[in-house]
Scaffold this active site. Structure first.
Site, short mmCIF file in Angstrom:
data_model
loop_
_atom_site.label_atom_id
_atom_site.label_comp_id
_atom_site.label_asym_id
_atom_site.label_seq_id
_atom_site.Cartn_x
_atom_site.Cartn_y
_atom_site.Cartn_z
N GLY A 25 -28.41 18.42 22.06
CA GLY A 25 -27.56 17.31 21.67
C GLY A 25 -26.51 16.93 22.68
O GLY A 25 -25.97 15.82 22.64
N SER A 26 -26.22 17.82 23.60
CA SER A 26 -25.15 17.59 24.57
C SER A 26 -25.52 16.55 25.62
O SER A 26 -26.49 16.72 26.35
CB SER A 26 -24.82 18.91 25.27
OG SER A 26 -24.13 18.70 26.48
N PRO A 27 -24.73 15.45 25.74
CA PRO A 27 -25.00 14.48 26.80
C PRO A 27 -24.99 15.08 28.21
O PRO A 27 -25.88 14.76 29.01
CB PRO A 27 -23.90 13.43 26.60
CG PRO A 27 -23.58 13.51 25.15
CD PRO A 27 -23.68 14.97 24.82
N PRO A 28 -24.03 15.93 28.55
CA PRO A 28 -24.07 16.53 29.89
C PRO A 28 -25.36 17.33 30.14
O PRO A 28 -25.93 17.27 31.24
CB PRO A 28 -22.83 17.43 29.92
CG PRO A 28 -21.89 16.80 28.96
CD PRO A 28 -22.76 16.28 27.86
N ARG A 46 -28.26 16.74 28.77
CA ARG A 46 -29.36 15.79 28.92
C ARG A 46 -29.33 15.10 30.28
O ARG A 46 -30.39 14.73 30.82
CB ARG A 46 -29.33 14.77 27.77
CG ARG A 46 -29.82 15.39 26.47
CD ARG A 46 -29.95 14.38 25.35
NE ARG A 46 -28.67 14.18 24.64
CZ ARG A 46 -27.93 13.11 24.68
NH1 ARG A 46 -28.32 12.06 25.42
NH2 ARG A 46 -26.80 13.03 24.00
#
Length: 220
Positions: free
Chosen positions: A11-14, A16
């Site tokens: 779930g973490s944008p960084p 991804r």
């Protein structure tokens, strides 16, 4: 090439953004999920490799690095077949760096101001001022795209990956209006058309998007 291991959570944008970089480079890596809810990031074995207890964390054959922007720049610099994703030319690199700093200081902080109270405090009322700040981000990103198809010019770079990962969740709060921000809307579609996009960002983001969708938030 040494063994690459990425510690993170879908779930973490960084995280991804690093998935996008690894896939763009065609690199094999081991992925180890760190369960933040179970406080696995606070265990002694994880603190030993990252005393800041954050994800993503990269292990490159015993070399440990954290912060997604630093990780992505390192991966391209060490493993890229060319420097297109993170140019060596000082002026081109400076533009990419500026976009990365804008992501970390403005895009991500704007997103965090919206999402953190919602997810961690179950505060279902989002002040309109925070959505207005997000729209200001959209406006600036649209301005960046005046100079080319991508955020730092005509070439896809790691700056696109960092911003994409954040905006994937933010569109649930404010859609990118193609009539107001046509270049940003077109850029988003361009990124989604990358052959590795779904694997690296689309599918992993479902964890976060699903969680947001369970929250009956209102903008006040």
């Amino acid at each position: 090439m040494g063994k690459l291991t990425l510690y993170g959570i879908d779930g973490s944008p960084p995280c991804r953004s690093v998935f996008l970089t690894l896939n763009a480079l065609g690199l094999d890596f081991e992925y180890k999920i760190v369960n933040l809810l179970e406080k696995e990031h606070l265990k002694p074995e994880f603190l030993k490799i990252n005393p800041l207890h954050t994800v993503p964390t990269l292990d490159d054959n015993g070399f440990y690095l954290y912060d997604s922007h630093a990780i992505n720049a390192y991966l391209v610099s060490k493993y890229g077949k060319d420097d297109s994703l993170y140019p060596k030319d000082l002026q081109k690199k400076a533009i990419v760096d500026q976009r990365l700093h804008y992501d970390s200081s403005v895009v991500t902080s704007t997103a965090r101001a919206i999402i953190a109270p919602l997810l961690w405090e179950n505060n279902l009322e989002i002040p309109k001022a925070k959505i207005d700040a997000l729209e200001a981000v959209y406006k600036n990103l649209n301005l960046f795209l005046e100079s080319g198809d991508y955020l730092a010019g005509d070439q896809l770079t790691i700056a696109d990956f960092s911003v994409t990962a954040v905006l994937t969740g933010m569109v649930l709060f404010l859609e990118v209006d193609a009539t107001k921000y046509p270049k940003l809307a077109a850029w988003f579609q361009r990124i989604k058309a990358l052959p590795y996009y779904e694997k690296a960002n689309g599918i992993p983001a479902k964890q976060l998007l699903g969680l947001i969708s369970t929250k009956k938030f209102t903008i006040v």
